[in-house]
Every structure is written in C-alpha cells, then in structure tokens.
Design a protein around this motif. Structure first.
Motif, PDB file in Angstrom:
ATOM      1  N   ASN A  34       0.818  -1.209   0.000  1.00 55.75           N
ATOM      2  CA  ASN A  34       0.000   0.000   0.000  1.00 55.75           C
ATOM      3  C   ASN A  34       0.854   1.262   0.000  1.00 55.75           C
ATOM      4  OD1 ASN A  34      -2.294  -1.567   0.021  1.00 55.75           O
ATOM      5  ND2 ASN A  34      -2.567  -1.438   2.237  1.00 55.75           N
TER       6      ASN A  34
ATOM      7  N   SER B 139       3.919   1.690  -1.227  1.00 55.54           N
ATOM      8  CA  SER B 139       4.552   1.935  -2.524  1.00 55.54           C
ATOM      9  C   SER B 139       3.535   2.472  -3.530  1.00 55.54           C
ATOM     10  CB  SER B 139       5.237   0.674  -3.043  1.00 55.54           C
ATOM     11  OG  SER B 139       4.306  -0.362  -3.234  1.00 55.54           O
ATOM     12  N   LYS B 140       2.305   1.986  -3.480  1.00 57.85           N
ATOM     13  CA  LYS B 140       1.259   2.498  -4.369  1.00 57.85           C
ATOM     14  C   LYS B 140       0.942   3.941  -4.019  1.00 57.85           C
ATOM     15  CE  LYS B 140      -3.428   1.653  -6.058  1.00 57.85           C
ATOM     16  NZ  LYS B 140      -3.613   3.042  -6.372  1.00 57.85           N
ATOM     17  N   ALA B 141       0.852   4.241  -2.747  1.00 65.26           N
ATOM     18  CA  ALA B 141       0.549   5.608  -2.317  1.00 65.26           C
ATOM     19  C   ALA B 141       1.655   6.572  -2.757  1.00 65.26           C
ATOM     20  CB  ALA B 141       0.365   5.661  -0.807  1.00 65.26           C
TER      21      ALA B 141
ATOM     22  N   ALA C 192       3.709   6.161  -5.299  1.00 67.63           N
ATOM     23  CA  ALA C 192       3.634   6.271  -6.760  1.00 67.63           C
ATOM     24  C   ALA C 192       2.480   7.187  -7.171  1.00 67.63           C
ATOM     25  CB  ALA C 192       3.472   4.895  -7.386  1.00 67.63           C
ATOM     26  N   ASP C 193       1.331   7.037  -6.526  1.00 66.39           N
ATOM     27  CA  ASP C 193       0.179   7.892  -6.842  1.00 66.39           C
ATOM     28  C   ASP C 193       0.494   9.357  -6.541  1.00 66.39           C
ATOM     29  OD1 ASP C 193      -1.200   5.640  -7.595  1.00 66.39           O
ATOM     30  OD2 ASP C 193      -2.469   5.568  -5.788  1.00 66.39           O
ATOM     31  N   TYR C 194       1.125   9.616  -5.428  1.00 62.51           N
ATOM     32  CA  TYR C 194       1.480  10.986  -5.054  1.00 62.51           C
ATOM     33  C   TYR C 194       2.486  11.558  -6.058  1.00 62.51           C
ATOM     34  CZ  TYR C 194       3.355  14.939  -2.442  1.00 62.51           C
ATOM     35  OH  TYR C 194       3.760  16.188  -2.081  1.00 62.51           O
TER      36      TYR C 194
ATOM     37  N   ASN D  31       2.934  10.710  -9.147  1.00 62.99           N
ATOM     38  CA  ASN D  31       2.236  10.962 -10.418  1.00 62.99           C
ATOM     39  C   ASN D  31       1.410  12.243 -10.357  1.00 62.99           C
ATOM     40  OD1 ASN D  31       3.253   8.750 -11.770  1.00 62.99           O
ATOM     41  ND2 ASN D  31       1.562   7.406 -11.175  1.00 62.99           N
ATOM     42  N   SER D  32       0.686  12.447  -9.258  1.00 62.55           N
ATOM     43  CA  SER D  32      -0.144  13.655  -9.151  1.00 62.55           C
ATOM     44  C   SER D  32       0.726  14.904  -9.112  1.00 62.55           C
ATOM     45  CB  SER D  32      -1.066  13.589  -7.931  1.00 62.55           C
ATOM     46  OG  SER D  32      -0.316  13.727  -6.738  1.00 62.55           O
ATOM     47  N   GLN D  33       1.844  14.853  -8.418  1.00 60.99           N
ATOM     48  CA  GLN D  33       2.752  16.000  -8.377  1.00 60.99           C
ATOM     49  C   GLN D  33       3.335  16.265  -9.767  1.00 60.99           C
ATOM     50  OE1 GLN D  33       1.524  17.203  -5.534  1.00 60.99           O
ATOM     51  NE2 GLN D  33       3.545  18.051  -5.165  1.00 60.99           N
TER      52      GLN D  33
END
Length: 85
Positions: free
Chosen positions: A60, A62-64, A66-68, A70-72
């Motif tokens: 979880n 590592s996904k969080a 990666a998501d952050y 990507n959004s940045q």
C-alpha cells in the motif's frame, strides 16, 4: 584467635549470623529464580500478524508514493504548460 583479630567475632558468632532456615528441600522455593512464562505459540501468532501487516503496508505504501508522485508530476506539467502558453 586470628578470627577474632580479623573480624572482632568468633567463628561461632559469624556462623550463627549466616545460618538460615533454608534447607535442600526449600532451596528452590527460596532461590529467587525466575519462572519461565514464555508463551511460544502466542508470540509466534503475534509475529505472524506483524509480518502480514508489514507486507500489506509495503504494498500500500509503494502504491501511495507512486500515486502521489504521479499527481505531483501532473501538477508540475500543467504549471509548465501554463507558463509556456
């Protein structure tokens, strides 16, 4: 004689001061030894739970991250495009 000179007490006086009521029958009870209360099964279950939680957290987290990231990245790209326009 030398005992009295060294300690101020006779051998019998010294012996009477260290005499206890502990016998070989009661020595174990009076030894102050610790009891082994280690619960192997209970500890192993707790460790197993911690391992599972850590594995899930790793996935979880590592996904969080990666998501952050990507959004940045998307925000910065949008800002860059606005500045270029």
């Amino acid at each position: 004689m030398r005992q009295v000179e060294l300690t101020g007490k006779t051998a019998d006086q010294t012996k009477s001061e260290i005499l206890t009521d502990v016998t070989t029958d009661t020595a174990r009870e009076n030894s102050g030894a610790l009891n082994n209360v280690f619960e192997k099964v209970k500890v192993q279950k707790e460790i197993d739970v911690q391992v599972q939680v850590t594995k899930k957290l790793g996935k979880n987290a590592s996904k969080a991250v990666a998501d952050y990231a990507n959004s940045q990245s998307m925000k910065l790209r949008a800002q860059d495009q606005e500045a270029a326009a």
